[in-house]
Scaffold this motif. Structure first.
Motif, PDB file in Angstrom:
ATOM      1  N   ASN A  25      47.778  35.187  39.688  1.00 55.67           N
ATOM      2  CA  ASN A  25      46.472  34.859  40.250  1.00 55.67           C
ATOM      3  C   ASN A  25      46.258  35.699  41.497  1.00 55.67           C
ATOM      4  O   ASN A  25      47.143  35.780  42.346  1.00 55.67           O
ATOM      5  CB  ASN A  25      46.395  33.382  40.659  1.00 55.67           C
ATOM      6  CG  ASN A  25      45.985  32.488  39.508  1.00 55.67           C
ATOM      7  OD1 ASN A  25      45.989  32.903  38.355  1.00 55.67           O
ATOM      8  ND2 ASN A  25      45.647  31.248  39.820  1.00 55.67           N
ATOM      9  N   GLU A  54      40.885  46.320  34.471  1.00 53.49           N
ATOM     10  CA  GLU A  54      39.963  45.432  35.191  1.00 53.49           C
ATOM     11  C   GLU A  54      40.352  44.001  34.869  1.00 53.49           C
ATOM     12  O   GLU A  54      40.923  43.709  33.815  1.00 53.49           O
ATOM     13  CB  GLU A  54      38.500  45.658  34.800  1.00 53.49           C
ATOM     14  CG  GLU A  54      37.582  44.798  35.671  1.00 53.49           C
ATOM     15  CD  GLU A  54      36.100  44.843  35.306  1.00 53.49           C
ATOM     16  OE1 GLU A  54      35.347  44.061  35.902  1.00 53.49           O
ATOM     17  OE2 GLU A  54      35.724  45.635  34.433  1.00 53.49           O
ATOM     18  N   CYS A  55      40.041  43.104  35.773  1.00 53.81           N
ATOM     19  CA  CYS A  55      40.282  41.688  35.551  1.00 53.81           C
ATOM     20  C   CYS A  55      39.608  41.233  34.256  1.00 53.81           C
ATOM     21  O   CYS A  55      38.467  41.592  33.975  1.00 53.81           O
ATOM     22  CB  CYS A  55      39.706  40.901  36.730  1.00 53.81           C
ATOM     23  SG  CYS A  55      39.776  39.120  36.498  1.00 53.81           S
ATOM     24  N   GLU A  56      40.338  40.435  33.461  1.00 51.11           N
ATOM     25  CA  GLU A  56      39.766  39.896  32.221  1.00 51.11           C
ATOM     26  C   GLU A  56      39.151  38.516  32.425  1.00 51.11           C
ATOM     27  O   GLU A  56      38.238  38.134  31.721  1.00 51.11           O
ATOM     28  CB  GLU A  56      40.855  39.793  31.147  1.00 51.11           C
ATOM     29  CG  GLU A  56      41.346  41.125  30.646  1.00 51.11           C
ATOM     30  CD  GLU A  56      42.482  40.962  29.645  1.00 51.11           C
ATOM     31  OE1 GLU A  56      42.759  39.829  29.226  1.00 51.11           O
ATOM     32  OE2 GLU A  56      43.100  41.980  29.299  1.00 51.11           O
ATOM     33  N   TYR A  58      37.753  36.268  35.480  1.00 51.51           N
ATOM     34  CA  TYR A  58      37.415  36.078  36.897  1.00 51.51           C
ATOM     35  C   TYR A  58      37.333  34.593  37.246  1.00 51.51           C
ATOM     36  O   TYR A  58      36.943  33.764  36.415  1.00 51.51           O
ATOM     37  CB  TYR A  58      36.076  36.744  37.233  1.00 51.51           C
ATOM     38  CG  TYR A  58      36.182  38.248  37.389  1.00 51.51           C
ATOM     39  CD1 TYR A  58      36.773  38.797  38.526  1.00 51.51           C
ATOM     40  CD2 TYR A  58      35.699  39.109  36.412  1.00 51.51           C
ATOM     41  CE1 TYR A  58      36.875  40.179  38.686  1.00 51.51           C
ATOM     42  CE2 TYR A  58      35.799  40.487  36.566  1.00 51.51           C
ATOM     43  CZ  TYR A  58      36.383  41.014  37.703  1.00 51.51           C
ATOM     44  OH  TYR A  58      36.486  42.371  37.853  1.00 51.51           O
ATOM     45  N   GLN A  60      35.261  32.174  39.717  1.00 53.56           N
ATOM     46  CA  GLN A  60      33.982  32.297  40.414  1.00 53.56           C
ATOM     47  C   GLN A  60      33.733  31.108  41.324  1.00 53.56           C
ATOM     48  O   GLN A  60      34.210  30.001  41.049  1.00 53.56           O
ATOM     49  CB  GLN A  60      32.831  32.426  39.407  1.00 53.56           C
ATOM     50  CG  GLN A  60      32.937  33.689  38.566  1.00 53.56           C
ATOM     51  CD  GLN A  60      31.722  33.901  37.683  1.00 53.56           C
ATOM     52  OE1 GLN A  60      31.133  32.948  37.188  1.00 53.56           O
ATOM     53  NE2 GLN A  60      31.345  35.146  37.482  1.00 53.56           N
ATOM     54  N   ASN A  66      32.387  36.437  41.949  1.00 59.92           N
ATOM     55  CA  ASN A  66      33.817  36.556  41.651  1.00 59.92           C
ATOM     56  C   ASN A  66      34.620  36.470  42.950  1.00 59.92           C
ATOM     57  O   ASN A  66      34.404  37.262  43.866  1.00 59.92           O
ATOM     58  CB  ASN A  66      34.123  37.886  40.955  1.00 59.92           C
ATOM     59  CG  ASN A  66      33.437  38.003  39.613  1.00 59.92           C
ATOM     60  OD1 ASN A  66      33.086  36.996  39.005  1.00 59.92           O
ATOM     61  ND2 ASN A  66      33.234  39.219  39.148  1.00 59.92           N
ATOM     62  N   CYS A  69      40.937  36.243  40.259  1.00 61.10           N
ATOM     63  CA  CYS A  69      41.200  36.690  38.892  1.00 61.10           C
ATOM     64  C   CYS A  69      42.502  36.086  38.401  1.00 61.10           C
ATOM     65  O   CYS A  69      43.456  35.941  39.166  1.00 61.10           O
ATOM     66  CB  CYS A  69      41.307  38.216  38.864  1.00 61.10           C
ATOM     67  SG  CYS A  69      41.612  38.847  37.201  1.00 61.10           S
ATOM     68  N   ARG A  70      42.536  35.730  37.114  1.00 61.71           N
ATOM     69  CA  ARG A  70      43.766  35.259  36.460  1.00 61.71           C
ATOM     70  C   ARG A  70      44.219  36.310  35.460  1.00 61.71           C
ATOM     71  O   ARG A  70      43.432  36.803  34.662  1.00 61.71           O
ATOM     72  CB  ARG A  70      43.506  33.945  35.723  1.00 61.71           C
ATOM     73  CG  ARG A  70      43.259  32.785  36.624  1.00 61.71           C
ATOM     74  CD  ARG A  70      43.252  31.463  35.844  1.00 61.71           C
ATOM     75  NE  ARG A  70      43.091  30.361  36.767  1.00 61.71           N
ATOM     76  CZ  ARG A  70      41.917  29.816  37.065  1.00 61.71           C
ATOM     77  NH1 ARG A  70      40.815  30.253  36.501  1.00 61.71           N
ATOM     78  NH2 ARG A  70      41.854  28.817  37.932  1.00 61.71           N
TER      79      ARG A  70
END
Length: 153
Positions: A25, A54-56, A58, A60, A66, A69-70
Motif C-alpha cells: 500500500n 501505473e497503479c492498478e 487507486y 480515493q 486518488n 494505491c494497492r
C-alpha cells in the motif's frame, strides 16, 4: 532542481508499506496548493526492470481524488524502487513528486509460524519453539531476532 508546475501542488507525506509477503500500500496527501480538480497518478518500477507500472487499484478520498494505491504480487528486490506521482488539473500545471525507496525496509513481517509451548511439571520449565515468518526476500533465517514476552496470569 526546478520542477514545472504550481508551488505546493505536488503530493505530500508519501509512504509505502509491504505486508502479507507480496502486498503493498502506498498513500499520500494532496498538495496544499493544488487546485480542487487535481487528480494524481502513481507510477513505479524496480530498478532492475525496465517496465514502469501505473497503479492498478487507486484508493480515493470522498471527493474521488486518488490518495493511495494497492498493489499485489510485489516482489522485493535488493535495489531501490523508484516511485513517481504526477498530477493533472485543467487549471494549472501540477508538480510531480518522486522518491527512491528500499522496499525491504518498509515490510511488516508476518508473525513467526508454528509457535508451540511445552511445559512440564517435573522440569518446572517450558520449551517454546517456532519457525521464522514468511517473507519474500530474507533467505538467511539467522537475520531474524525474536523477543519473548512472558506474563504470568
Amino acid at each position: 532542481p526546478v520542477f514545472a508546475g504550481m508551488n505546493g501542488s505536488a503530493i505530500e507525506n508519501f509512504s509505502c508499506v509491504i505486508y502479507n509477503i507480496s502486498f503493498m500500500n502506498c498513500t499520500w496527501q494532496a498538495g496544499r496548493g493544488a487546485p480542487e480538480d487535481t487528480q494524481y497518478f502513481l507510477y513505479w518500477k524496480n530498478l532492475r526492470d525496465d517496465d514502469v507500472m501505473e497503479c492498478e487499484l487507486y484508493i480515493q478520498d470522498e471527493n474521488g481524488r486518488n490518495t493511495g494505491c494497492r498493489f499485489h504480487n510485489v516482489s522485493i528486490e535488493t535495489e531501490k524502487a523508484y516511485f513517481m506521482v504526477n498530477g493533472s488539473s485543467k487549471d494549472s500545471l501540477i508538480q510531480f513528486y518522486d522518491e527512491y525507496i528500499q522496499l525491504y525496509t518498509t515490510e511488516i513481517l508476518t508473525p513467526p509460524l508454528n509457535i508451540a509451548v511445552n511445559c512440564t511439571i517435573e522440569s518446572a520449565g517450558c520449551i517454546i519453539t517456532w519457525q521464522p515468518p514468511l517473507t519474500s526476500h530474507v533467505e538467511n533465517i539467522k537475520c531474524f531476532q525474536y523477543e519473548i514476552n512472558i506474563q504470568n496470569k
